[in-house]
Design an enzyme around this catalytic site. Structure first.
Site, PDB file in Angstrom:
ATOM      1  N   GLU A 333       0.802  -1.232   0.000  1.00  0.00           N
ATOM      2  CA  GLU A 333       0.000   0.000   0.000  1.00  0.00           C
ATOM      3  C   GLU A 333       0.833   1.280   0.000  1.00  0.00           C
ATOM      4  O   GLU A 333       0.537   2.210   0.750  1.00  0.00           O
ATOM      5  CB  GLU A 333      -0.938   0.008   1.215  1.00  0.00           C
ATOM      6  CG  GLU A 333      -1.934  -1.117   1.165  1.00  0.00           C
ATOM      7  CD  GLU A 333      -2.805  -1.186   2.403  1.00  0.00           C
ATOM      8  OE1 GLU A 333      -3.996  -1.437   2.256  1.00  0.00           O
ATOM      9  OE2 GLU A 333      -2.286  -1.014   3.525  1.00  0.00           O
TER      10      GLU A 333
HETATM   11  C1  NGO Z   1      -3.959  -4.751   4.723  1.00  0.00           C
HETATM   12  C2  NGO Z   1      -3.042  -3.600   5.056  1.00  0.00           C
HETATM   13  C3  NGO Z   1      -2.845  -3.425   6.549  1.00  0.00           C
HETATM   14  C4  NGO Z   1      -4.172  -3.493   7.284  1.00  0.00           C
HETATM   15  C5  NGO Z   1      -4.865  -4.797   6.951  1.00  0.00           C
HETATM   16  C6  NGO Z   1      -6.208  -4.918   7.636  1.00  0.00           C
HETATM   17  C7  NGO Z   1      -1.834  -5.345   4.321  1.00  0.00           C
HETATM   18  C8  NGO Z   1      -0.711  -6.193   3.899  1.00  0.00           C
HETATM   19  N1  NGO Z   1      -1.806  -4.033   4.445  1.00  0.00           N
HETATM   20  O1  NGO Z   1      -3.029  -5.839   4.682  1.00  0.00           O
HETATM   21  O2  NGO Z   1      -2.213  -2.190   6.800  1.00  0.00           O
HETATM   22  O3  NGO Z   1      -3.960  -3.450   8.676  1.00  0.00           O
HETATM   23  O4  NGO Z   1      -5.051  -4.939   5.564  1.00  0.00           O
HETATM   24  O5  NGO Z   1      -6.892  -6.088   7.336  1.00  0.00           O
END
Ligand code: NGO
Length: 527
Positions: A333
């Site tokens: 992200e």
């Molecule tokens: C995503 C995000 C995290 C969140 C999570 C919540 C990943 C790899 N990045 O997973 O920052 O906490 O979802 O489900």
């Protein structure tokens, strides 16, 4: 009179016979039958029941030969058994009968074992101490649930006769704990480690940094922990691990045969670091600490040299603290980092991990850059979406990148079970027990060679989880299913059989004080 007595005798025999042939969950007071040999999670590779059971008594010894490592496993077993049996269970080098932990060459690999049980004793044989430890977990689950209690219980302590031969399907059977969104103390992490050990997990991935908190002391950048670790989601006091705290977690995990995989998430998910050092920001201005739950808004400054001094120092200090082979650099992200910057950043940072002797793990977005040789990508996508991304991951896998599977709509333990679950998130949908268990890691991602799949990992993100009871409620009963996906041969995979074995774990969790979600998909024994 005579006829009447015969009749009575007949009835007694009938009652006794019913006791012998009933294999269901008998009430504790009359449970004179051992649990079935195969009633274990994760399902063993092969189970051959037969012969008389072994009974643990006040005379039982735990024999470990002259290996110090076997001795340690023996002491661990004694610690599990002593409080509930009330027996002394001395751990000795030699003697006859009893429980024997034996290191020997054989077809056991690094983690497999063989367990033989009969009237004269139980022998667990393995090539490595980890195999003995996993065999001990099988032995533990073969004993009545009350063995987990910390006060003396009536027993009897029977282990069914027969042989279990067992090796794991995958070398990576991980669980991730997000200690950034909410901080968890060393003791709370140890508590989770003990739960993982029961199901033969072997990796503890700690998500040590994120927007909401930096949780590990770094001597060369002290404000990361003191300032960046000073809060958490919701504005609580947060916290961080001193280097000694972290070493203690590593030591404790190792004593349960789990390897710690530390993660510093970069270049996104870095607000806590950016708030601690103004210099790390492109505009030289430190943002405030963040206690919300949004993602994707922060980025290290890819164009500034100080960023790489920072990364080098952090990775150097963390690598020095970590005996395990892996270091996770996040990479998910990075919505506030341009693609070109992301690639530049990963090209510079991955060699730093190698320089300090570690192997890179990253979230699967790392495959959008060029994964370093030997790197692992942790896949966290969903069914039915992200075809392009899946294809990128598959291509990297064909080029040698190992894959750890954490599909969010299957094994993200922070997903709600259903719409009534009070905790957790639902961005990947609701994930009940069957959905979580019923898929095959070997066939999950199209175009990924089977040998590229290194295993599975269950992340537990903690935006909504504040304490150990919250962790338990989300992890149980899904966590053992992940263990089974990682350990058991695909041929043993069967939902109906699994849900029966899972139901039998309920009383064990009650005895251990694990508060679990009583999923309607499982016929839990009456409380
Ligand atoms: C995503 C995000 C995290 C969140 C999570 C919540 C990943 C790899 N990045 O997973 O920052 O906490 O979802 O489900």
């Amino acid at each position: 009179m005579r006829r009447h007595r015969l009749h009575l005798l007949g009835s007694l025999l009938l009652v006794a016979a019913a006791g012998v042939f009933t294999s269901g969950a008998a009430p504790a007071s009359t449970a004179a039958q051992p649990r079935p040999l195969g009633q274990v999670i994760p399902a063993p590779a092969s189970v051959t029941p037969g012969g008389a059971p072994y009974r643990i008594t006040g005379d039982t010894r735990i024999r470990v030969g002259d290996s110090r490592e076997a001795h340690r496993v023996g002491e661990y077993l004694a610690d599990v058994l002593r409080p509930s049996t009330g027996y002394p269970l001395p751990v000795t080098e030699r003697g006859a009968g009893g429980i024997r932990l034996r290191l020997a060459q054989g077809p056991y690999g690094a983690e497999g074992y063989r367990l033989d049980s009969g009237r004269g004793g139980v022998t667990i044989t393995a090539a490595r101490p980890a195999g003995l430890f996993h065999g001990v977990q099988t032995l533990r689950q073969l004993l009545p649930a009350a063995v987990e209690r910390d006060t003396v219980q009536p027993g009897p302590w029977l282990v069914a006769g027969g042989t279990v031969r067992d090796v794991p399907r995958y070398p990576w059977r991980g669980a991730m704990l997000d200690v950034s969104r909410h901080f968890f103390t060393v003791d709370e992490v140890k508590r989770y480690v003990d739960r993982l050990a029961l199901y033969k997990f072997n990796k503890l991935h700690l998500h040590l940094s994120d927007d909401q908190g930096w949780r590990i002391a770094i001597d060369s950048w002290p404000r990361l922990a003191t300032h960046g670790g000073s809060t958490e989601v919701g504005g609580g006091p947060g916290g961080f691990y001193t280097k000694d705290d972290y070493r203690e977690i590593v030591r404790y995990a190792a004593s349960r045969h789990l390897e710690v995989v530390p993660e510093i998430d970069m270049p996104g998910h870095t607000n806590a670091a950016l708030a601690s050092y103004a210099d790390l920001n492109c505009d030289g201005v430190a943002p405030p600490l963040y206690t919300g739950t949004a993602v994707g808004f922060s980025s290290l400054c890819v164009g500034k040299e100080v960023t790489y001094d920072f990364v080098d120092d952090v990775i150097r200090e963390l690598a020095a603290l970590t005996p395990g082979r892996y270091l996770h650099i996040g990479g998910d992200e990075a919505h506030s980092t341009s693609h070109a910057d992301y690639v530049t950043f990963m090209d510079r940072v991955q060699p730093v991990v190698a320089k300090y002797g570690k192997t890179v793990v990253g979230w699967h977005q790392l495959t959008g850059a060029t994964p370093a040789e030997g790197a692992l990508a942790q896949y966290w996508g969903l069914d039915g979406t992200g075809a392009e991304e899946k294809a990128r991951v598959a291509k990297a896998a064909r080029n040698g990148t190992g894959i750890v599977l954490s599909p969010a709509d299957r094994i993200y333990l922070d997903m709600k079970y259903d719409r009534t679950t009070p905790l957790g998130l639902s961005w990947a949908g609701y994930v009940e027990v069957k959905r979580s268990y019923d898929w095959d890691p070997g066939a999950y991602l199209p175009g990924v060679p089977e040998d590229a799949v290194r295993g599975v990992e269950a992340p537990l993100w903690t935006e909504t989880l504040e304490n150990p009871a919250h962790l338990d409620h989300m992890a149980f009963p899904r966590l053992p299913g992940v263990a089974e996906l990682g350990w058991s041969p695909a041929a043993t995979h069967d939902w109906e059989d699994y849900r029966t074995r899972l139901a039998a774990q309920g009383p064990r969790w009650d005895a251990l004080g694990v508060g679990y979600h009583r999923s309607p998909q499982v016929d839990w024994p009456a409380e």
